[in-house]
Design a protein around this motif. Structure first.
Motif, short mmCIF file in Angstrom:
data_model
loop_
_atom_site.label_atom_id
_atom_site.label_comp_id
_atom_site.label_asym_id
_atom_site.label_seq_id
_atom_site.Cartn_x
_atom_site.Cartn_y
_atom_site.Cartn_z
N PRO A 1 -9.09 4.19 -1.07
CA PRO A 1 -7.83 3.87 -1.73
C PRO A 1 -7.91 2.52 -2.44
N VAL A 2 -7.34 2.45 -3.63
CA VAL A 2 -7.36 1.20 -4.39
C VAL A 2 -6.15 1.18 -5.31
N TRP A 3 -5.52 0.02 -5.43
CA TRP A 3 -4.31 -0.13 -6.21
C TRP A 3 -4.65 -0.46 -7.66
N ASP A 4 -4.00 0.25 -8.58
CA ASP A 4 -4.13 0.00 -10.01
C ASP A 4 -2.90 -0.80 -10.44
N GLU A 5 -3.06 -2.13 -10.54
CA GLU A 5 -1.91 -2.97 -10.85
C GLU A 5 -1.46 -2.82 -12.30
N THR A 6 -2.34 -2.34 -13.17
CA THR A 6 -1.97 -2.13 -14.57
C THR A 6 -0.94 -1.01 -14.72
N GLU A 7 -1.18 0.10 -14.03
CA GLU A 7 -0.30 1.26 -14.13
C GLU A 7 0.69 1.36 -12.98
N GLY A 8 0.44 0.60 -11.89
CA GLY A 8 1.30 0.71 -10.73
C GLY A 8 1.08 2.00 -9.96
N TYR A 9 -0.20 2.43 -9.88
CA TYR A 9 -0.56 3.66 -9.20
C TYR A 9 -1.51 3.34 -8.04
N LEU A 10 -1.55 4.25 -7.07
CA LEU A 10 -2.55 4.19 -6.01
C LEU A 10 -3.55 5.31 -6.28
N LEU A 11 -4.82 4.97 -6.33
CA LEU A 11 -5.89 5.96 -6.53
C LEU A 11 -6.70 6.10 -5.26
N TRP A 12 -7.18 7.31 -4.99
CA TRP A 12 -8.13 7.54 -3.91
C TRP A 12 -8.93 8.79 -4.22
N VAL A 13 -9.99 9.02 -3.45
CA VAL A 13 -10.87 10.16 -3.70
C VAL A 13 -10.82 11.13 -2.52
N ASP A 14 -11.15 12.38 -2.80
CA ASP A 14 -11.47 13.36 -1.77
C ASP A 14 -12.95 13.65 -1.96
N ILE A 15 -13.78 13.08 -1.08
CA ILE A 15 -15.23 13.13 -1.29
C ILE A 15 -15.74 14.56 -1.33
N ASN A 16 -15.42 15.33 -0.32
CA ASN A 16 -15.93 16.70 -0.27
C ASN A 16 -15.15 17.66 -1.15
N GLY A 17 -14.00 17.23 -1.62
CA GLY A 17 -13.22 18.05 -2.55
C GLY A 17 -13.51 17.76 -3.99
N ASP A 18 -14.35 16.73 -4.25
CA ASP A 18 -14.72 16.35 -5.63
C ASP A 18 -13.48 16.10 -6.49
N ARG A 19 -12.56 15.30 -5.96
CA ARG A 19 -11.30 15.04 -6.64
C ARG A 19 -10.96 13.54 -6.60
N ILE A 20 -10.26 13.11 -7.64
CA ILE A 20 -9.59 11.81 -7.66
C ILE A 20 -8.10 12.08 -7.69
N ARG B 1 -4.15 10.35 -8.05
CA ARG B 1 -3.38 9.18 -8.50
C ARG B 1 -1.92 9.38 -8.10
N LEU B 2 -1.41 8.47 -7.30
CA LEU B 2 -0.03 8.53 -6.83
C LEU B 2 0.84 7.56 -7.60
N ASN B 3 1.94 8.06 -8.13
CA ASN B 3 3.00 7.21 -8.67
C ASN B 3 4.00 6.99 -7.55
N PRO B 4 4.02 5.82 -6.90
CA PRO B 4 4.90 5.62 -5.74
C PRO B 4 6.38 5.75 -6.07
N GLU B 5 6.77 5.45 -7.31
CA GLU B 5 8.19 5.53 -7.65
C GLU B 5 8.68 6.98 -7.69
N SER B 6 7.89 7.87 -8.27
CA SER B 6 8.30 9.26 -8.37
C SER B 6 7.77 10.12 -7.21
N GLY B 7 6.73 9.62 -6.54
CA GLY B 7 6.09 10.40 -5.49
C GLY B 7 5.15 11.46 -6.03
N LYS B 8 4.97 11.52 -7.35
CA LYS B 8 4.12 12.53 -7.96
C LYS B 8 2.65 12.13 -7.83
#
Length: 292
Positions: free
Chosen positions: A17-36, A38-45
């Motif tokens: 998990p790592v915070w993107d201060e430019t966009e205000g998003y939280l990013l993280w990976v699913d290693i075995n799912g081969d996915r990135i 991105r969470l928008n904390p304000e909308s929950g999307k």
């Protein structure tokens, strides 16, 4: 204070998990799912992006975009785009070794580790990658290179090999990106899980996710004392990072890798992302360092 879950999507191995201060998003990976994700904390999307196979870490770049480690390669990626441009490949890595956790350091380098896929051989290492993508091995004989972070004064690096129930500290030269004298900063007890991902707060205390221990623990790396613990509703919390306004939200990833159907039914939130506010505790994190 209990962490709040964001139950979808569930990750096989949620990590990095790592915070993107430019966009205000939280990013993280699913290693075995081969996915990135991105969470928008304000909308929950949550937006999900297909990533290179075994994507394991995300690191912001000073000149824009992100570095993404995956298997034997490092890629440059710009959110909003579907392409990942390979900038480095470690051709000498055995087929049963892959990249794992990594961060940019206060020296501007990428510090990225590798691990044995079965965690049965000490054939992993920790590397430093410079701004021109030259790399140097810094530590060897590692089973599972995992969490790392730096002291507030940048003169010490904290480091985890998850095969060993300790957090090690190394004298750190932030001008030259070199490691010096080693010491044991924290020793986990035999009832704890394995140390996994790690983050530091503004008071210089380190937070360590305990894989198999259902906890995220706050430690004082100066004397090794345990300060507090967050009890998790999942057995495999995997990493943690501060983000949000003023870095007063602690985000925690988790995993369901290796869990039986009955175990997953017992812990249905395994693989979820969690968050909790730390402002009431008077604790905040710091922004991540940027590569380059």
């Amino acid at each position: 204070m209990k962490p709040i879950s964001i139950p979808e999507p569930l990750s096989v191995i949620g990590e990095g998990p790592v915070w993107d201060e430019t966009e205000g998003y939280l990013l993280w990976v699913d290693i075995n799912g081969d996915r990135i994700h991105r969470l928008n904390p304000e909308s929950g999307k949550v937006e999900t992006i297909e990533a290179p196979k075994l994507a394991s870490a995300l690191v912001p770049c000073s000149n824009g975009g992100w570095l993404v480690s995956a298997y034997h390669s490092i890629y440059h990626w710009i959110p909003g785009k579907t392409s990942f441009d390979e900038v480095l490949r470690l051709e000498n890595l055995p087929s049963d070794v892959r990249f794992n956790d990594g961060k940019a350091g206060p020296d501007g380098g990428l510090w990225i580790g590798t691990m044995d896929l079965h965690e049965s051989k000490a054939q992993g290492a920790l590397y430093r990658v410079s701004a021109d993508f030259q790399y140097e091995e810094k530590l060897s004989g590692i089973y599972c290179s995992n969490g790392l972070d730096w002291s507030l004064t940048h003169d010490e690096m904290y480091y985890i090999d998850s095969h060993i129930p300790r957090v090690q500290a190394y004298a750190f030269d932030s001008k030259n990106g070199t490691l010096g004298q080693e010491r044991t900063a924290v020793t986990l007890n035999e009832k704890s899980g394995l140390p996994d991902g790690m983050s530091i707060d503004h008071k210089g205390m380190i937070w360590v996710a305990e894989w198999g221990g259902s906890r995220v623990v706050r430690w004082n790396p100066a004397d090794g004392s345990q300060l507090s613990a967050i009890e998790m509703p999942v057995p495999q919390p995997s990493s943690c990072a501060f983000g949000g306004a003023n870095y007063e939200t602690l985000f925690i990833t988790s995993a369901y890798q290796g869990m039986s159907d009955s175990k997953r039914a017992e812990y249905p939130l395994s693989g979820a992302l969690f968050h909790m506010e730390t402002s009431d505790l008077g604790i905040r994190g710091r922004r991540p360092f940027r590569f380059g």
